[in-house]
Design an enzyme around this catalytic site. Sequence first.
Site, mmCIF file in Angstrom:
data_model
loop_
_atom_site.group_PDB
_atom_site.id
_atom_site.type_symbol
_atom_site.label_atom_id
_atom_site.label_comp_id
_atom_site.label_asym_id
_atom_site.label_seq_id
_atom_site.Cartn_x
_atom_site.Cartn_y
_atom_site.Cartn_z
ATOM 1 N N GLU A 553 0.623 -1.428 0.294
ATOM 2 C CA GLU A 553 0.056 0.027 -0.466
ATOM 3 C C GLU A 553 1.084 1.109 -0.126
ATOM 4 O O GLU A 553 0.740 2.113 0.764
ATOM 5 C CB GLU A 553 -0.979 -0.262 1.238
ATOM 6 C CG GLU A 553 -1.920 -1.458 1.174
ATOM 7 C CD GLU A 553 -3.409 -0.763 2.020
ATOM 8 O OE1 GLU A 553 -2.830 -0.469 3.072
ATOM 9 O OE2 GLU A 553 -3.877 -1.928 2.092
ATOM 10 N N GLU A 626 -4.334 -8.425 0.190
ATOM 11 C CA GLU A 626 -4.729 -8.777 1.123
ATOM 12 C C GLU A 626 -6.833 -8.614 0.915
ATOM 13 O O GLU A 626 -7.188 -7.385 0.797
ATOM 14 C CB GLU A 626 -5.057 -7.321 2.409
ATOM 15 C CG GLU A 626 -4.978 -7.015 3.065
ATOM 16 C CD GLU A 626 -4.093 -5.502 3.914
ATOM 17 O OE1 GLU A 626 -2.982 -5.931 4.038
ATOM 18 O OE2 GLU A 626 -4.232 -4.963 4.822
#
Length: 919
Positions: A553, A626
Amino acid sequence: MLSQFKYLLIISLGLLAVHVHAASSSAHIRTSLDAAWHFHLDDSAIPESVTINGWSWRAAKGEETRPPTNTTGEGWSQTASGDDTFHGRQGFSWYHATAPNLPKPGRILHFESIDDNGIIFLNGVKLAEHKGWNEPFDVPMDSGWNATGKNSIDILVENTAGGGGIGKAWFQREESLPDTGPAAEIFDDSRWKSVHLPHDFVVEGTFTPTAEASHGSLPVGIGWYRRKIDIPKVDQGKRLWIEFDGVYRNSTVWLNGIRLGTHKSGYTGFRYDITHAVHFGGSNELAVRVDARFPEGWWYEGGGIYRHVWLNTADPVHFAPDSVCVTSAIKEPNTAEISFEAVTVNQSSNMESDEVVTEVHTPDGKLAGTLSQIQNSAPNHSETVKGSIVIPRPMLWSLEHPQLYTLVTRIKRNGNDIDRVVTPFGIRTIRFDANTGFWLNGKNIKIKGTCNHQDFAGMGIAMPDSLLVWRIKKLKEMGSNAYRMSHNPPARELLDACDRMGMLVMDENRHLGDTYRDHSPNGTPYSDLSDLKDLILRDRNHPSIIIWSMCNEEGLQGSEEGARIFGAMKAIVNQLDPTRPVSCARNGSWGEGISNVEDLQGCNYNPGGYDDFHQRFPNKPMYGSETASTVSTRGEYVNDPVKGYVSAYDLNTPSWAQTAEVAWKAIGEKPFMAREFVWTGFDYKGEPTPYGWPCINSHFGIMDICGFPKDNYFYYQAWWGDKPIVHILPHWNWAGKEGQQIDIWVHSNADRVELFLNGKSQGSKEMPKFGHLEWKVPYTPGRLEARGYRNGHLIAKDTVETAGAPAILTLTPDRTSLLANGEEVVMVKAEVLDKDGRVVPYADNEISFSMEGSGDIAGVGNGDPSSHEPDKASKRHAFHGLCMAVIRGGNESGIIALTASAPGLNSAQIEIKTETGSK
């Protein structure tokens, strides 16, 4: 690059290459240094920080790019850190403050955040530019500092949406460490605390709302470690080095007062040659300073020497650490060619000619092949040795049968081993296909994985090897077959366990590029990448690893700059290990930036975008890097913001997330998705979403921080596992709600489930694929039973009964013996039962633990995300009838007798056998 990344090369990547004792006294010896450390928490070493106050601001005019000369008068207003001065306005504002008087150099200005972007000036000179909101960062100030007058700080802040402004900012001093005090050879540490590694000193602290909530509301600081090492005279003439597998964080190491070096990363191992600093034939003083004040991530990261430490003693001619690499390829008919390479190092002053012998041993210990080569090495040079061995009828490494071969590599001189490396490895094929997902040994495998931090109740980040194994067992019992190392390189021993137990691995690098920031800003360099190189060299021999993940991220993930950095990282990976795909975990900008460079597309929380990406990039394999992030508290069935609890029904998620059921349905029904890694397998300290204080740990886990299953555990067990499952929730103790409707859920993989209350049917329902069933049942004390049927046959059932008052304690260890090495642990579950042996779901009795024998209570926990009881203690309140004690063996064989007691309850006792041995 192979088409669609169908990695048909069989990667024989196995366990860590381990130096071991050999028959000759001159062989390489690797000795554990985990025992006999002295530790001191150095509160006095924490320099005071100086907060910046007295900020003023005004909206920027036009295209201003230089600080205004007049910072008073029209347009200027007073403000404070954290104030929203934009109120939704998009654009720019100036902020101004006068720096305090700081006479000493090493001045660092730390910002908790700037919303969204900022350019920082000192005395009119641009020092730094930061992009990205809610990210802490540091700005060195010495280069523009006026030592004799006023110092003006000006910041041009850009706001792109919502509120905006500056967060807290303060000066902190970059310290210059002296080689004196605890670092000195002669220093009295006799009053320091004795510890055995692994050790986390932060988890020993006291929870406080003033500490950083995202890091577990525990104070951080600086710790010192010291240890004596006896080096025999006979080792003179050999090479010696010390290996640290993991120190959090920013460590400096001395031996006999001689500084060996500094290592910033809290997640990568490091080593120092100590030959020049050793007192041969005497005692040596090893000192380590650990500065855990500054984070690398945004979760609980602990502090201390939390992984193993090793002393290596070797002949001047030896294998370079982590240089042995083994791969293999299937050859017809039914043979495998084992290819290997290793680097030998000659640190002597002589030209040496030695024999390098390589052997392959089968999983049952038989010699499968051998190769001998003569290696000539010049003084102070290294040489690479390569070769291959063909073996018949290879046994493949798989999830069901994780067969491990062994490569034994020796350097021999005059018939004796002078070095010997043992490298377990596995033979298997992996392939990611854009239409059909992941294939192992030609079999289509659904990746059913979890993301996990290195943190556990009672232990913090200092998890012994046996605890790592225990956690994998819990995940496998749930039906999981994959483990994402979030978001950092794992312990070697965790990968070893995954290899032995048949668990796929997504191995993850900490940062994008060369940085120790929590996220990589614009301008992050990528010329070094030494941490990434160390990760690949260390881990490339593990058959469990199927994906190299470069980062998580990152704000640069969708940019051309991010793609350039990622491309440089991928080139390093392909140079050191071209056998696995390179990927990262993405939470936005899919199809842009890094998407154009990586082999696999990782998707964080994007169930609605899977089809679109697959249509736009039909040749790019995809997986859920995720997913879910549902939040729940074990045993709670209403949301309680005051106590910090979230209902255990699969209903609650943050804004970016999905429930377990929604996330798995979105992926499980799409064959092109290689499936998912759920956030997370276990709760962990820090990130107390969706609440803040009093919560001190997350609610994301499928299991709580003690490894006690939440109800979602049984959803995954039903749809990931291969055994019949029926699970009822909630409990059936609802005094005061008689006659009121209670929501009953059943998780099951049966075709049909029938529910009964006190023997009376409440109806039968068909189980939807990847779903659950619900009933509304008026509460009447007694017995709920759910029966699951498949093809008309009863396959499983579950019951919950109304429990009476707490009456009895029971203790259940995960095993009844352990090694007496001062480190291995047994996990002991304590339960509060009624007189008929039922767990009392509301029980919160304080349970005291006492023990006799060689060992100690290493830690306690109960899974309560809002409990502020200490992790290092001999007592703990039960949470919904459960708590846990972690029992560590001492250094003597015998019997540990553990007793649990609570006022008014029958106590419990168990015995654990301790046996001498080594890890």
